[in-house]
Motif scaffolding. Structure first.
Motif, PDB file in Angstrom:
ATOM      1  N   CYS A   9       0.982  -0.911  -0.420  1.00  0.00           N
ATOM      2  CA  CYS A   9       0.373  -0.256  -0.132  1.00  0.00           C
ATOM      3  C   CYS A   9       0.541   1.106   0.197  1.00  0.00           C
ATOM      4  O   CYS A   9       1.867   1.367   0.533  1.00  0.00           O
ATOM      5  CB  CYS A   9      -0.921   0.098   1.500  1.00  0.00           C
ATOM      6  N   THR A  18      -1.402  -5.022  -1.870  1.00  0.00           N
ATOM      7  CA  THR A  18      -2.925  -4.980  -2.709  1.00  0.00           C
ATOM      8  C   THR A  18      -2.725  -4.715  -4.157  1.00  0.00           C
ATOM      9  O   THR A  18      -1.311  -5.103  -4.937  1.00  0.00           O
ATOM     10  CB  THR A  18      -3.589  -3.356  -2.476  1.00  0.00           C
ATOM     11  N   PHE A  22      -3.318   1.892  -3.035  1.00  0.00           N
ATOM     12  CA  PHE A  22      -4.116   2.207  -2.024  1.00  0.00           C
ATOM     13  C   PHE A  22      -4.996   0.635  -1.341  1.00  0.00           C
ATOM     14  O   PHE A  22      -5.270  -0.043  -2.071  1.00  0.00           O
ATOM     15  CB  PHE A  22      -4.306   2.871  -1.136  1.00  0.00           C
ATOM     16  N   GLU A  24      -7.449  -1.535   0.873  1.00  0.00           N
ATOM     17  CA  GLU A  24      -9.156  -0.849   1.295  1.00  0.00           C
ATOM     18  C   GLU A  24      -8.989   0.338   1.909  1.00  0.00           C
ATOM     19  O   GLU A  24     -10.176   1.292   2.193  1.00  0.00           O
ATOM     20  CB  GLU A  24     -10.313  -1.873   1.006  1.00  0.00           C
ATOM     21  N   ALA A  27      -7.402   3.586   0.637  1.00  0.00           N
ATOM     22  CA  ALA A  27      -7.962   3.676  -0.609  1.00  0.00           C
ATOM     23  C   ALA A  27      -8.968   4.909  -0.079  1.00  0.00           C
ATOM     24  O   ALA A  27      -9.826   5.489  -0.588  1.00  0.00           O
ATOM     25  CB  ALA A  27      -8.693   2.748  -0.744  1.00  0.00           C
ATOM     26  N   GLU A  30      -8.134   7.850   1.135  1.00  0.00           N
ATOM     27  CA  GLU A  30      -7.761   8.818  -0.307  1.00  0.00           C
ATOM     28  C   GLU A  30      -8.486   9.353  -1.239  1.00  0.00           C
ATOM     29  O   GLU A  30      -8.421  10.763  -1.162  1.00  0.00           O
ATOM     30  CB  GLU A  30      -6.797   8.337  -0.420  1.00  0.00           C
TER      31      GLU A  30
END
Length: 127
Positions: A9, A18, A22, A24, A27, A30
């Motif tokens: 990540c 991942t 990123f 999970e 993400a 972000e």
């Protein structure tokens, strides 16, 4: 088709592997940061429930990136791009959409100059 190996990540200090940039958890963080600080507040008005339905239908009909496919590569669709942006008078019409992977989507927006530079491009000539 072989899968790409997982990679760490991109979030500093996160050890999770991942498929994307990123994991999970990061993400989602972000995406929230982008919505809060970088995305045009007017864009939220243009993308609603109708867009979600249109995007899902278009992506299911076009499972591979149309740009990569034209070059002989089979890359899964990760985004649906508006050829003429909604902010410039574009619509959600199928003729104005293109299925793309994240790399091609970033390259298209970089060339258009609407995300990372101030270069202006004529959207009507891009099809």
């Amino acid at each position: 088709m072989p899968r790409r190996p997982k990679r760490p990540c991109s979030f500093p200090g996160c050890p999770r592997l991942t498929d994307g940039r990123f994991c999970e958890e990061h993400a989602k963080a972000e995406a929230r940061r982008y919505e809060k600080y970088q995305r045009d507040p007017e864009a939220r008005k243009r993308y609603g429930k109708a867009w979600t339905v249109i995007r899902k239908a278009y992506a299911s009909e076009h499972p591979f990136c149309e740009v990569c496919l034209a070059e002989g590569r089979y890359t899964p669709t990760e985004a649906v791009h508006h050829i003429k942006p909604l902010s410039q008078g574009g619509t959600h019409d199928i003729s104005n959409l293109k299925a793309v992977c994240k790399a091609c989507h970033a390259r298209i927006h970089g060339e258009m100059g609407d995300r990372w530079s101030r270069k202006v491009k004529d959207y009507d000539s891009q099809k």
